[in-house]
Design a protein around this motif. Structure first.
Motif: not given
Ligand code: GTP
Length: 598
Positions: A364-370
């Motif tokens: 499970d990952i959290i991605t930040t705004a590109p």
């Protein structure tokens, strides 16, 4: 193998016009694969690709076809990825061919990627073989589309095969047209080896497998080869063709398409676009058009569970083996802990990688705004590329800033022109020109900062045009700009993962919208949570998430136990996707949802 009887071609099309379906039919018709094998959808094999219905990774297949002239031909079909993010890979696949089958949906006509791909094919001097697909649809208008192709692209289309890739109607016409119209490869097997890498893949046993088109010379097991761009030397362990699985062959020579294995462990040594030659008898110069993959969009990727950091790193390394365009380096965020800053070719590439990490590696990952890549020159003369908003210098230290700008072309029914121009204007677009393709359809060209495309341009365009507009873009270059860093404070604490770079002229509106959006997304807590948007020390917007009053379980007081369990279960599931920011729990979706604001 007689070069005169080889045809190397690819299929180009706008998304959904039927490229993969046609490829399958060709394999079936030539007996390369049976219907049953076909069900495994060889050419579009990645699960994600199938679900999204788009081709991501290009592959190849060798077919044998007995033509009406009585001769047997070897047809090498090179599949091309169907998305703007992968334009460079498309251009290398095209460079490996002499011809391109241009598939146009006879009910839709020419769309943005039809044009973009045709231009790429023309640049590579390919013979274009138009094909009208979906002729079985009641809405198909082959006559109209023939005129469109002739007017807009300027190639003869009256004789174009009219097919249904779905039902299999007239597929043989396509094979005949390829044999007749696509030139046989030229090239000289007596010259030094010169082969183009148009794709690559990683195999646990074989290592890096380079997909090549041999232009001159011959390569076989034992040949000492040099990758000209990376300047690495290896011994060839195996060569072969795609049938469509790997099939080893004694040698590959000028005109042929196949693969080379040389125990290469690192895809970075065997880049797409590089030229392979013989180390002891090299060709004079490498093939034109090579460039290293340049990531255009960056985002942070963090494990939800900090303990999975090493696993995430392993996953990224494995993904990179198959994909030299994926870049990453370790970074830390105050809010999210240890993670990676990753570079992608574009938004689709980014989403695909994120999904693969979650699905294939179960992390499970959290991605930040590109964020896109900005060029910054500081007042002290330092120049650098900014890929992470957190590293933005203080405004007083910035002398100049540049941002990437793309050339965007949109094809749309003329009814939507006003609405599209409004959208492009809002996105800081600069109008270039507009041309009619036919009475009711136009191509509109704009220059738009990439940063604005990243912010939901595509969805916006789709909804404004009911899905009728198509869109394509390519990087134009860098231009001067004025940008600021927008920060978000939750309960007075700055959450670095929310920081983003926005145009100065839009900072207030964005800050306000973001504070509103977060207010919707962040659940109520036992205490009040102020949300502030700031630029430097200045607060430009503020909202508040009110404190929670009732316990969620109070609702089922007296209710039955299974209901209660279900509720708790639901809560737990929701929890998994939550992230603790100081004293505040933030749902993972918040990190991406901020992109969907206007
Ligand atoms: P990308 O891989 O994204 O480039 O798409 P594609 O061009 O490969 O399109 P694909 O072959 O996946 O086809 C898109 C859709 O059109 C699928 O639902 C197909 O079943 C359908 N389709 C393809 N050919 C025909 C046809 O001849 N007639 C009809 N009615 N539908 C077709």
């Amino acid at each position: 193998l007689n070069k005169e009887r080889i045809r190397n071609f690819c299929i180009i099309a706008h998304i959904d016009h039927g490229k993969s379906t046609l490829a399958d039919r060709l394999l079936e018709k030539t007996g390369t694969l049976t219907k049953r094998e076909m069900e495994e959808q060889i050419l579009d094999s990645m699960e994600l690709e199938r679900e999204r219905g788009i081709t991501i990774k290009s592959q190849a297949a060798r077919m044998v076809y007995k033509a009406k002239d009585g001769h047997e031909y070897t047809l090498n079909l090179i599949d091309t990825p169907g998305h703007v993010d992968f334009n460079y890979e498309v251009s290398r696949s095209l460079a490996a061919c002499e011809g391109a089958v241009l598939v146009v949906d006879a009910s839709q006509g020419i769309q943005a990627q039809t044009l973009a791909n045709t231009y790429l094919a023309v640049e590579n001097d390919l013979e274009i073989v138009p094909v009208l697909n979906k002729i079985d649809l009641p809405s198909a208008e082959p006559e109209r589309i023939i005129h469109e192709i002739e007017d807009v692209i300027g190639i003869e289309a009256a004789e174009a095969p009219q097919i249904s890739a779905k039902t299999g109607l007239n597929i043989e016409d396509v094979l005949e047209a390829v044999v007749e119209k696509v030139p046989a490869p030229s090239g000289d097997e007596n010259k030094p080896l010169k082969a183009l890498i148009f794709d690559s893949s990683y195999d646990t046993y074989k290592g890096v497998v380079s997909y090549v088109r041999v232009m001159d010379g011959t390569v076989k097991k034992g040949t000492k080869i040099r990758f000209m761009a990376s300047d690495k030397v290896y011994d060839v362990v195996e060569v072969g063709v795609f049938s469509p699985g790997y099939r080893a062959m004694p040698e590959l020579s000028a005109g042929e398409v196949g693969y080379i294995c040389a125990s290469v462990k690192n895809v970075a040594d065997a880049h797409v676009g590089d030229t392979i030659t013989e180390a002891n008898n090299p060709c004079d110069e490498s093939l034109p058009g090579y460039r290293p993959a340049v990531p255009m969009v960056f985002s942070g990727i963090y494990p939800v569970d900090g303990a999975k950091y090493e696993e995430l790193k392993e996953a990224l390394l494995k993904l990179q083996l198959n994909d030299a365009a994926l870049q990453f380096e370790a970074e830390t965020s105050l809010a999210l802990g240890f993670g990676f800053r990753c570079g992608f070719l574009g938004l689709l590439h980014m989403e695909i990688m994120q999904e693969r990490i979650e699905r294939e590696f179960n992390i499970d990952i959290i991605t930040t705004a590109p964020s896109v890549v900005y060029k910054i020159e500081k007042t002290n003369g330092d120049k650098f590329e900014l890929t992470n908003p957190t590293n933005m210098p203080d405004p007083s230290e910035i002398k100049r800033m540049e941002e990437p700008v793309v050339k965007a072309s949109i094809i749309t029914p003329s009814d939507f022109v006003g609405s599209i121009m409004e959208l492009c204007q809002e996105k800081r677009g600069v109008f270039i020109d507009m041309q009619y393709i036919e009475q009711t359809r136009v191509v509109i060209n704009y220059e738009i900062p990439l940063n604005e495309i990243v912010y939901d341009f595509f969805d916006n365009l789709k909804s404004r045009t009911k899905g009728y507009a198509s869109f394509d873009y390519e990087l134009k270059g860098y231009e001067d700009t004025a940008l600021v860093k927008l920060d978000i404070l939750l309960n007075k604490e700055k959450v670095d993962a929310f920081s983003m770079i926005v145009p100065e002229s839009k900072a207030y509106a964005r800050g306000k919208a973001m504070a509103e959006k977060l207010k919707e997304i962040i659940p109520r807590h036992q205490f009040e949570i102020p949300i502030q948007a700031t630029i430097g020390a200045k607060v430009i917007a503020r909202t508040t998430v009110k404190a929670l009053r009732k316990d969620v379980l109070a609702k089922c007081y007296g209710g039955d136990i299974s209901r209660k369990k279900k509720l708790l279960e639901k809560q737990k599931k929701g929890k998994k996707k939550m992230r603790q920011m100081g004293s505040v729990e933030v749902p993972q979706e918040a990190f991406m949802a901020v992109l969907k604001i206007d």
